[in-house]
Design a protein around this motif. Structure first.
Motif, short mmCIF file in Angstrom:
data_model
loop_
_atom_site.label_atom_id
_atom_site.label_comp_id
_atom_site.label_asym_id
_atom_site.label_seq_id
_atom_site.Cartn_x
_atom_site.Cartn_y
_atom_site.Cartn_z
N GLY A 1 176.70 -26.45 -57.37
CA GLY A 1 178.05 -25.67 -57.02
C GLY A 1 178.03 -24.25 -57.70
O GLY A 1 178.87 -23.59 -57.27
N THR A 2 176.96 -23.87 -58.56
CA THR A 2 177.20 -22.44 -59.08
C THR A 2 175.87 -21.85 -58.71
O THR A 2 175.94 -20.41 -58.56
CB THR A 2 177.53 -22.50 -60.47
OG1 THR A 2 176.73 -23.26 -61.13
CG2 THR A 2 178.83 -22.93 -60.74
N LYS A 3 174.85 -22.53 -58.58
CA LYS A 3 173.49 -21.78 -58.27
C LYS A 3 172.47 -22.46 -57.29
O LYS A 3 172.64 -23.71 -57.02
CB LYS A 3 172.66 -21.78 -59.69
CG LYS A 3 173.14 -21.32 -61.07
CD LYS A 3 172.52 -19.86 -61.04
CE LYS A 3 173.08 -19.24 -62.27
NZ LYS A 3 173.00 -17.81 -62.47
N ILE A 4 172.06 -21.77 -56.80
CA ILE A 4 170.85 -22.30 -55.68
C ILE A 4 169.42 -22.11 -56.48
O ILE A 4 169.13 -20.82 -56.58
CB ILE A 4 170.91 -21.56 -54.44
CG1 ILE A 4 172.19 -21.85 -53.76
CG2 ILE A 4 169.61 -22.18 -53.57
CD1 ILE A 4 172.20 -20.78 -52.34
N LYS A 5 168.74 -22.81 -56.74
CA LYS A 5 167.25 -22.84 -57.60
C LYS A 5 166.31 -23.13 -56.34
O LYS A 5 166.45 -24.39 -55.85
CB LYS A 5 167.52 -23.55 -58.79
CG LYS A 5 168.45 -22.97 -59.60
CD LYS A 5 168.17 -23.86 -60.94
CE LYS A 5 169.47 -23.16 -62.06
NZ LYS A 5 168.99 -23.77 -63.39
N ALA A 6 165.12 -22.56 -56.59
CA ALA A 6 164.12 -22.85 -55.77
C ALA A 6 162.91 -22.71 -56.21
O ALA A 6 163.03 -21.91 -57.58
CB ALA A 6 164.04 -21.95 -54.40
N ALA A 7 161.85 -23.42 -55.91
CA ALA A 7 160.52 -23.56 -56.47
C ALA A 7 159.39 -23.62 -55.40
O ALA A 7 159.66 -24.38 -54.47
CB ALA A 7 160.14 -24.70 -57.49
N ALA A 8 158.50 -22.63 -55.52
CA ALA A 8 157.28 -22.73 -54.69
C ALA A 8 156.29 -23.41 -55.20
O ALA A 8 155.72 -23.02 -56.19
CB ALA A 8 156.96 -21.23 -53.85
N LEU A 9 155.90 -24.35 -54.48
CA LEU A 9 154.63 -25.44 -55.08
C LEU A 9 153.63 -25.60 -54.40
O LEU A 9 153.92 -25.55 -53.13
CB LEU A 9 155.48 -26.71 -55.58
CG LEU A 9 156.60 -26.67 -56.33
CD1 LEU A 9 157.39 -27.91 -55.94
CD2 LEU A 9 156.42 -26.54 -57.80
N THR A 10 152.45 -26.04 -54.86
CA THR A 10 151.46 -26.66 -54.15
C THR A 10 151.11 -28.08 -53.76
O THR A 10 150.17 -28.57 -54.24
CB THR A 10 150.03 -26.01 -54.37
OG1 THR A 10 149.67 -26.39 -55.79
CG2 THR A 10 149.87 -24.50 -54.46
N GLY A 11 152.39 -28.66 -53.87
CA GLY A 11 152.26 -30.11 -53.70
C GLY A 11 151.89 -30.83 -55.14
O GLY A 11 152.42 -30.39 -56.14
N PHE A 12 151.13 -31.65 -55.18
CA PHE A 12 150.56 -32.45 -56.57
C PHE A 12 149.48 -31.91 -57.17
O PHE A 12 149.28 -31.93 -58.23
CB PHE A 12 150.42 -33.80 -56.24
CG PHE A 12 151.43 -34.58 -55.65
CD1 PHE A 12 152.56 -34.87 -56.30
CD2 PHE A 12 151.63 -35.00 -54.38
CE1 PHE A 12 153.66 -35.81 -55.82
CE2 PHE A 12 152.66 -35.77 -53.81
CZ PHE A 12 153.81 -36.07 -54.35
N LYS A 13 148.92 -30.61 -56.76
CA LYS A 13 147.85 -30.11 -57.36
C LYS A 13 148.45 -29.25 -58.30
O LYS A 13 149.44 -28.77 -58.52
CB LYS A 13 147.19 -29.17 -56.44
CG LYS A 13 146.36 -29.96 -55.24
CD LYS A 13 145.74 -29.23 -54.07
CE LYS A 13 145.14 -29.87 -53.20
NZ LYS A 13 144.51 -29.30 -52.02
N LYS A 14 147.68 -28.89 -59.59
CA LYS A 14 147.89 -27.97 -60.40
C LYS A 14 148.14 -26.52 -60.09
O LYS A 14 147.09 -25.96 -59.33
CB LYS A 14 146.77 -28.00 -61.66
CG LYS A 14 146.78 -29.39 -62.33
CD LYS A 14 146.02 -29.28 -63.59
CE LYS A 14 145.99 -30.51 -64.29
NZ LYS A 14 145.39 -30.46 -65.66
N HIS A 15 149.35 -26.15 -60.14
CA HIS A 15 149.69 -24.76 -59.75
C HIS A 15 151.03 -24.29 -60.33
O HIS A 15 151.94 -24.95 -60.44
CB HIS A 15 149.87 -24.64 -58.32
CG HIS A 15 150.45 -23.66 -57.61
ND1 HIS A 15 151.78 -23.42 -57.45
CD2 HIS A 15 150.04 -22.32 -57.38
CE1 HIS A 15 152.15 -22.19 -56.93
NE2 HIS A 15 151.07 -21.52 -56.82
N LYS A 16 150.80 -23.29 -60.87
CA LYS A 16 151.91 -22.70 -61.73
C LYS A 16 153.11 -22.41 -60.85
O LYS A 16 152.96 -21.42 -59.65
CB LYS A 16 151.77 -21.43 -62.41
CG LYS A 16 153.09 -20.80 -63.09
CD LYS A 16 152.36 -19.74 -64.03
CE LYS A 16 153.52 -19.29 -64.84
NZ LYS A 16 153.33 -18.22 -65.70
#
Length: 105
Positions: A12-27
Motif C-alpha cells: 500500500g505504501t511501498k513497492i519492494k523488489a529483489a534481484a535473486l539467483t534462485g536458490f543458489k547463494k547470491h547476495k
C-alpha cells in the motif's frame, strides 16, 4: 551472466523488489520505491523498475506479489482495498511484455 529472478512485492505504501539467483547463494540486490496512488503512475513506476534491473542483470523471470485477492491462473488482481485503482488489473498481461517467465500471487 547469471540468470536473475526479479521478485516484486506491491504494498500500500511501498513497492519492494529483489534481484535473486534462485536458490543458489547470491547476495540479493534490493530496490524500493513509493507506491503511486493512480494506475498510470503505478504502471510507469513498475516498468521503470523492471527496466532499471534489466540494465544490470539478465532477468529470467519475474514474480509479483499483489496486495489483495488474486486469480492466480489469469494473473488478475480481483480486489485490493489499499489500492482500489488496481482492482481488475491483469499483472500477467502487463509483465508478459517484458518477454520473461511470469508468476503472480
Amino acid at each position: 551472466m547469471k540468470k536473475i529472478y526479479l521478485g516484486i512485492d506491491v504494498g500500500g505504501t511501498k513497492i519492494k523488489a529483489a534481484a535473486l539467483t534462485g536458490f543458489k547463494k547470491h547476495k540479493p540486490v534490493f530496490y524500493d520505491r513509493e507506491t503511486p496512488k493512480d494506475l498510470g503512475e503505478f504502471l510507469i513506476s513498475l516498468e521503470k523498475l523492471i527496466k532499471e534491473v534489466s540494465k544490470k542483470f539478465k532477468i529470467a523471470g519475474i514474480g509479483i506479489a499483489l496486495p489483495g485477492a488474486v486469480d492466480i491462473k489469469r494473473g488478475v488482481l480481483l480486489e485490493c482495498h489499499n489500492l482500489p485503482f488496481l482492482n481488475g488489473w491483469n499483472a500477467t498481461k502487463f509483465l508478459k511484455k517484458f518477454s520473461r517467465k511470469v508468476a503472480v500471487d
